[in-house]
Design a protein around this motif. Structure first.
Motif, PDB file in Angstrom:
ATOM      1  N   GLN A  15       0.852  -1.294   0.082  1.00  0.00           N
ATOM      2  CA  GLN A  15      -0.106  -0.048  -0.029  1.00  0.00           C
ATOM      3  C   GLN A  15       0.914   1.301  -0.152  1.00  0.00           C
ATOM      4  N   LYS A  16       2.037   1.400   0.677  1.00  0.00           N
ATOM      5  CA  LYS A  16       2.913   2.455   0.884  1.00  0.00           C
ATOM      6  C   LYS A  16       3.162   2.519  -0.942  1.00  0.00           C
ATOM      7  N   VAL A  17       3.944   1.573  -1.375  1.00  0.00           N
ATOM      8  CA  VAL A  17       4.133   1.653  -2.677  1.00  0.00           C
ATOM      9  C   VAL A  17       3.134   2.419  -3.874  1.00  0.00           C
ATOM     10  N   GLN A  18       2.023   1.605  -3.253  1.00  0.00           N
ATOM     11  CA  GLN A  18       0.871   2.139  -4.314  1.00  0.00           C
ATOM     12  C   GLN A  18       0.556   3.806  -4.081  1.00  0.00           C
ATOM     13  N   ARG A  19       0.662   4.091  -2.745  1.00  0.00           N
ATOM     14  CA  ARG A  19       0.624   5.452  -2.457  1.00  0.00           C
ATOM     15  C   ARG A  19       1.352   6.447  -3.129  1.00  0.00           C
ATOM     16  N   ARG A  20       2.860   5.929  -3.005  1.00  0.00           N
ATOM     17  CA  ARG A  20       3.834   6.801  -3.411  1.00  0.00           C
ATOM     18  C   ARG A  20       3.777   6.916  -5.142  1.00  0.00           C
ATOM     19  N   ASN A  21       3.440   5.898  -5.803  1.00  0.00           N
ATOM     20  CA  ASN A  21       3.170   5.717  -7.285  1.00  0.00           C
ATOM     21  C   ASN A  21       1.919   6.692  -7.568  1.00  0.00           C
ATOM     22  N   VAL A 103      -9.880  -7.085   1.652  1.00  0.00           N
ATOM     23  CA  VAL A 103      -9.582  -5.671   1.932  1.00  0.00           C
ATOM     24  C   VAL A 103      -9.031  -5.009   1.029  1.00  0.00           C
ATOM     25  N   ALA A 104     -10.177  -3.636   0.671  1.00  0.00           N
ATOM     26  CA  ALA A 104      -9.738  -2.846  -0.354  1.00  0.00           C
ATOM     27  C   ALA A 104      -9.424  -1.604   0.296  1.00  0.00           C
ATOM     28  N   THR A 105      -8.398  -0.897  -0.130  1.00  0.00           N
ATOM     29  CA  THR A 105      -7.960   0.356   0.091  1.00  0.00           C
ATOM     30  C   THR A 105      -7.960   1.334  -0.901  1.00  0.00           C
ATOM     31  N   LEU A 106      -8.849   2.293  -0.801  1.00  0.00           N
ATOM     32  CA  LEU A 106      -8.991   3.438  -1.775  1.00  0.00           C
ATOM     33  C   LEU A 106      -8.131   4.349  -1.380  1.00  0.00           C
ATOM     34  N   SER A 107      -7.023   4.734  -2.095  1.00  0.00           N
ATOM     35  CA  SER A 107      -6.348   5.891  -1.682  1.00  0.00           C
ATOM     36  C   SER A 107      -6.773   7.282  -2.582  1.00  0.00           C
ATOM     37  N   THR A 108      -7.116   8.137  -1.541  1.00  0.00           N
ATOM     38  CA  THR A 108      -7.874   9.324  -2.397  1.00  0.00           C
ATOM     39  C   THR A 108      -7.062  10.605  -2.237  1.00  0.00           C
ATOM     40  N   ASN A 109      -7.500  11.623  -2.836  1.00  0.00           N
ATOM     41  CA  ASN A 109      -6.689  12.852  -2.448  1.00  0.00           C
ATOM     42  C   ASN A 109      -7.042  13.538  -1.189  1.00  0.00           C
ATOM     43  N   CYS A 110      -7.983  12.799  -0.371  1.00  0.00           N
ATOM     44  CA  CYS A 110      -8.289  13.312   1.078  1.00  0.00           C
ATOM     45  C   CYS A 110      -8.086  12.233   2.043  1.00  0.00           C
ATOM     46  N   GLY A 111      -7.279  11.074   1.522  1.00  0.00           N
ATOM     47  CA  GLY A 111      -6.570  10.178   2.525  1.00  0.00           C
ATOM     48  C   GLY A 111      -7.178   8.877   2.027  1.00  0.00           C
ATOM     49  N   ASP A 112      -7.084   7.540   2.943  1.00  0.00           N
ATOM     50  CA  ASP A 112      -7.394   6.115   2.696  1.00  0.00           C
ATOM     51  C   ASP A 112      -8.791   5.961   3.133  1.00  0.00           C
ATOM     52  N   ILE A 113      -9.467   5.237   2.500  1.00  0.00           N
ATOM     53  CA  ILE A 113     -10.638   4.797   2.813  1.00  0.00           C
ATOM     54  C   ILE A 113     -10.712   3.304   2.731  1.00  0.00           C
ATOM     55  N   ILE A 256     -13.448  15.112  -4.869  1.00  0.00           N
ATOM     56  CA  ILE A 256     -12.608  13.932  -4.217  1.00  0.00           C
ATOM     57  C   ILE A 256     -12.517  12.912  -5.336  1.00  0.00           C
ATOM     58  N   SER A 257     -11.018  12.462  -5.406  1.00  0.00           N
ATOM     59  CA  SER A 257     -10.860  11.595  -6.475  1.00  0.00           C
ATOM     60  C   SER A 257     -10.210  10.358  -6.070  1.00  0.00           C
ATOM     61  N   ILE A 258     -10.351   9.402  -6.586  1.00  0.00           N
ATOM     62  CA  ILE A 258      -9.637   8.154  -6.245  1.00  0.00           C
ATOM     63  C   ILE A 258      -8.434   8.093  -6.866  1.00  0.00           C
ATOM     64  N   LEU A 259      -7.303   7.687  -6.299  1.00  0.00           N
ATOM     65  CA  LEU A 259      -5.816   7.765  -6.871  1.00  0.00           C
ATOM     66  C   LEU A 259      -5.548   6.347  -7.327  1.00  0.00           C
ATOM     67  N   THR A 260      -5.571   5.457  -6.388  1.00  0.00           N
ATOM     68  CA  THR A 260      -5.296   4.103  -6.530  1.00  0.00           C
ATOM     69  C   THR A 260      -6.191   3.293  -5.670  1.00  0.00           C
ATOM     70  N   VAL A 261      -6.385   1.741  -6.190  1.00  0.00           N
ATOM     71  CA  VAL A 261      -7.157   1.041  -5.384  1.00  0.00           C
ATOM     72  C   VAL A 261      -6.327  -0.341  -5.100  1.00  0.00           C
ATOM     73  N   ALA A 262      -5.876  -0.650  -4.031  1.00  0.00           N
ATOM     74  CA  ALA A 262      -5.158  -1.717  -3.549  1.00  0.00           C
ATOM     75  C   ALA A 262      -6.043  -2.841  -2.795  1.00  0.00           C
ATOM     76  N   VAL A 263      -6.154  -4.217  -3.493  1.00  0.00           N
ATOM     77  CA  VAL A 263      -6.983  -5.054  -2.733  1.00  0.00           C
ATOM     78  C   VAL A 263      -6.007  -6.259  -2.442  1.00  0.00           C
ATOM     79  N   THR A 264      -6.225  -7.102  -1.140  1.00  0.00           N
ATOM     80  CA  THR A 264      -5.458  -7.975  -0.707  1.00  0.00           C
ATOM     81  C   THR A 264      -6.798  -8.989   0.093  1.00  0.00           C
ATOM     82  N   GLU A 265      -6.378 -10.278  -0.386  1.00  0.00           N
ATOM     83  CA  GLU A 265      -7.196 -11.204   0.508  1.00  0.00           C
ATOM     84  C   GLU A 265      -7.156 -11.246   2.118  1.00  0.00           C
ATOM     85  N   LYS A 266      -8.143 -11.237   2.615  1.00  0.00           N
ATOM     86  CA  LYS A 266      -8.114 -11.510   4.183  1.00  0.00           C
ATOM     87  C   LYS A 266      -8.380 -12.920   4.414  1.00  0.00           C
ATOM     88  N   LYS A 267      -6.864 -13.471   5.253  1.00  0.00           N
ATOM     89  CA  LYS A 267      -7.170 -14.629   5.655  1.00  0.00           C
ATOM     90  C   LYS A 267      -7.816 -14.920   6.990  1.00  0.00           C
TER      91      LYS A 267
END
Length: 268
Positions: A15-21, A103-113, A256-267
């Motif tokens: 997620q850190k890499v995604q936010r940096r990109n 688990v999905a993380t929407l990285s937006t220009n206002c922070g992560d959802i 508000i805009s979505i910058l990127t979306v990261a999804v990982t499986e929750k075990k």
């Protein structure tokens, strides 16, 4: 270190890499803009309800227009320019999500959802969500509609064109719709056209206040917001931009805009 801790650590690194990109993409977009216009240009799509995605049998159509004096909400950065592109993707196999939780993380220009996605109850919708995230379909896509009536309190996102009429090139039917038409605060549901068999695509809405959608078919509930709903609250508090179909329905005044979306499986 346990396996769960290792997975959590890997997820944080990803997620850190995604936010940096995303930040780099945002800076590139700023440099490329000749005129710094803050906001989203929204167009009216004739004959389509809810900018192509309908809420309820009696829902009207929104006709928001860009605000030339849009002001970002507290804690937000200016949004990137919309890429303005659709897609021609293939509908993924529902089996990729069946019985799983993500688990999905929407990285937006206002922070992560952050939100959970329930592949057991909505396997096709979750499989589609995973594929769109993998394809970076939602990169730099504005959330184009806000409603703030007593019955309906949602922020609608997921169209990279910013018009409300974009789709990923595929569609599927409704699944996991509440029979009572009630969508509690924190619900994440998929928007759709009037086509209940193939009208669900890439647009979705975040419910920031208990809402009622008295549609006989309903809308696919895909998950629940687990953190970051306060961001949506701040956008809602800023109100509707001038030019919407009503004072309670149109483009958000604070973009508000979505910058990127990261999804990982929750075990388990």
């Amino acid at each position: 270190m346990t396996k769960e801790q290792e997975r959590a650590r890997a997820r944080r690194r990803y997620q850190k890499v995604q936010r940096r990109n995303a930040q780099r993409a945002l800076e590139r977009a700023r440099r490329m803009r000749v005129v710094a216009v803050v906001g989203t240009v929204l167009v009216v799509v004739g004959g389509l309800a809810f900018l192509g995605f309908r809420f309820g049998a009696g829902g009207g159509s929104a006709t928001p227009s860009a605000s030339t004096a849009a002001t970002t909400a507290a804690g937000c950065q200016p949004p990137p320019s919309s890429l303005g592109t659709g897609a021609e993707l293939e509908l993924p196999d529902r089996k990729t999500a069946e019985g799983k939780t993500f688990v999905a993380t929407l990285s937006t220009n206002c922070g992560d959802i952050e939100m959970t996605l329930d592949g057991a109850k909505a396997p096709q919708a979750v499989a589609a969500f995973l594929e769109l995230a993998r394809q970076n379909y939602w990169q730099s896509s504005p959330c184009h509609r806000l409603t703030a009536s007593e019955a309906l309190k949602v922020l609608q996102c997921g169209d990279p064109t910013g018009t409300g009429s974009g789709d990923p090139g595929f569609g599927y039917g409704v699944e996991n719709a509440p029979k009572d038409g009630l969508y509690p605060r924190g619900t994440v549901a998929m928007a759709r056209t009037q086509d209940t068999e193939k009208g669900t695509g890439g647009q979705f809405f975040l419910v920031y206040g208990d809402s009622t959608l008295p549609d006989p078919v309903g809308y696919t509930v895909v998950g629940t917001v687990t953190s970051g709903l306060d961001i949506v609250d701040r956008i809602a508090a800023a109100g509707i931009a001038p030019g919407g179909s009503s004072p309670t329905d149109g483009a958000p005044a604070a973009p508000i805009s979505i910058l990127t979306v990261a999804v990982t499986e929750k075990k388990a």
